[in-house]
Design an enzyme around this catalytic site. Structure first.
Site, mmCIF file in Angstrom:
data_model
loop_
_atom_site.group_PDB
_atom_site.id
_atom_site.type_symbol
_atom_site.label_atom_id
_atom_site.label_comp_id
_atom_site.label_asym_id
_atom_site.label_seq_id
_atom_site.Cartn_x
_atom_site.Cartn_y
_atom_site.Cartn_z
ATOM 1 N N SER A 1 0.834 -1.198 0.000
ATOM 2 C CA SER A 1 0.000 0.000 0.000
ATOM 3 C C SER A 1 0.873 1.254 0.000
ATOM 4 C CB SER A 1 -0.968 -0.042 1.183
ATOM 5 O OG SER A 1 -2.024 0.886 0.999
ATOM 6 N N ASP B 1 -5.814 -3.714 -2.328
ATOM 7 C CA ASP B 1 -4.732 -3.212 -1.478
ATOM 8 C C ASP B 1 -3.872 -4.341 -0.894
ATOM 9 O OD1 ASP B 1 -3.551 -2.087 1.162
ATOM 10 O OD2 ASP B 1 -4.388 -0.305 0.203
#
Length: 303
Positions: A44, A158
């Protein structure tokens, strides 16, 4: 006698939204004490900062981050509910590509593993080759906020959903010693408080309200908590808190099986994962945690 080989150093950069700006301070402070990562992994926000560092774009990224205001941040948000998130994320991809000199992961100055989550299988994927901008965009596809991203015939979410602090990816890249950075180190099992809701007239929430009028009425009514008669968790509160709870549990489980040699926990619980305009304090915290752990870092890194 043969010279003792210096250990190969891996740096694992964790997820954490805006708190992940601390990674910039960590990289700066590591350089100050003579430690240069040989390999980098990131999930991320850790993937974003790690990729740009590996592509020799850290100066430009820091300059850009420090200039962010709530208003300029919201100009990046391309709202599109049909994309699978609040925002489509095209501008995020443009920013990343604009800060890089080379568009291939394998061509960067430091070997990289960028973590994303395969939406079909739920498995973590370590991206070590391919388009670096697309890999970062896949890794930051925060559920409920940033839309999933397609690479080839696969859709990605993510990286923090499956490995929010990818120590294991550093080992796969050949690291002997792993230094790990957790932007969410001070949550202490308190993930939300009614005190977190405030007027914040000069900050992110004030700017958010200014942009609500430009959105479709259905979305405006869902996101606007300014006229809620009592203090209740609202949409972004729920998203941010859910992500914190989930990734904290996954992180603890992953680290139990793959502990780093040095774990640095940033104290940024006062920041929301959406406070991207607060880069200066997050970067300063990154520097602080390196200074706090400098003795252990030097010992393991052999410097």
């Amino acid at each position: 006698m043969p010279t003792k080989r210096r250990p190969k150093i891996g740096l694992a950069l964790g997820s954490g939204g805006a708190r992940g700006w601390c990674h910039i301070g960590v990289l700066r402070a590591l350089s100050d004490i003579g430690v240069k990562p040989d390999v980098v992994s990131g999930a991320s926000m850790g993937a974003l900062v790690g990729a740009i560092y590996a592509g020799d774009g850290l100066d430009a990224l820091e300059d850009w981050a420090l200039k962010l205001t709530p208003r300029s941040f919201f100009r990046l948000l391309d709202f599109n509910l049909s994309s699978g998130g609040l925002v489509e994320g095209a501008e995020i991809l443009n920013v990343v590509k604009g800060l890089l000199k080379s568009n291939r992961i394998e061509d960067q100055s430091v070997p990289l593993a960028l973590v994303a989550t395969d939406m079909a299988t739920g498995r973590e994927v370590w991206m070590t080759k391919g388009d670096i901008g697309e890999a970062v965009r896949a890794s930051v596809a925060l559920p409920g906020v940033v839309s999933p991203f397609r690479i080839g015939d696969r859709w990605f979410l993510d990286g923090g959903l499956t490995n929010p602090l990818p120590v294991s990816a550093c080992h796969i890249l050949g690291a002997d010693v792993v230094i790990a950075v957790n932007p969410n180190g001070s949550l202490n099992d308190v993930y939300w408080s009614h005190e977190d809701i405030s007027e914040d007239e000069g900050g992110m929430m004030a700017s958010w309200r200014g942009y609500l009028s430009k959105l479709p009425p259905a979305l405006t009514s869902m996101l606007d908590w300014t006229h809620v008669p009592e203090v209740t968790p609202q949409y972004l509160d729920v998203i941010a808190t859910s992500i914190d709870i989930m990734t904290d549990g996954i992180r603890r489980s992953k680290l139990a099986g793959h502990p780093p040699h040095v774990l640095m926990d940033a104290r940024l619980a006062h920041m929301s994962i959406f406070d991207f305009h607060r880069a200066e304090e997050a970067i300063a915290e990154g520097r602080r945690i390196v200074e706090e752990n400098a003795e252990d870092i030097r010992r393991y890194a052999g410097v």
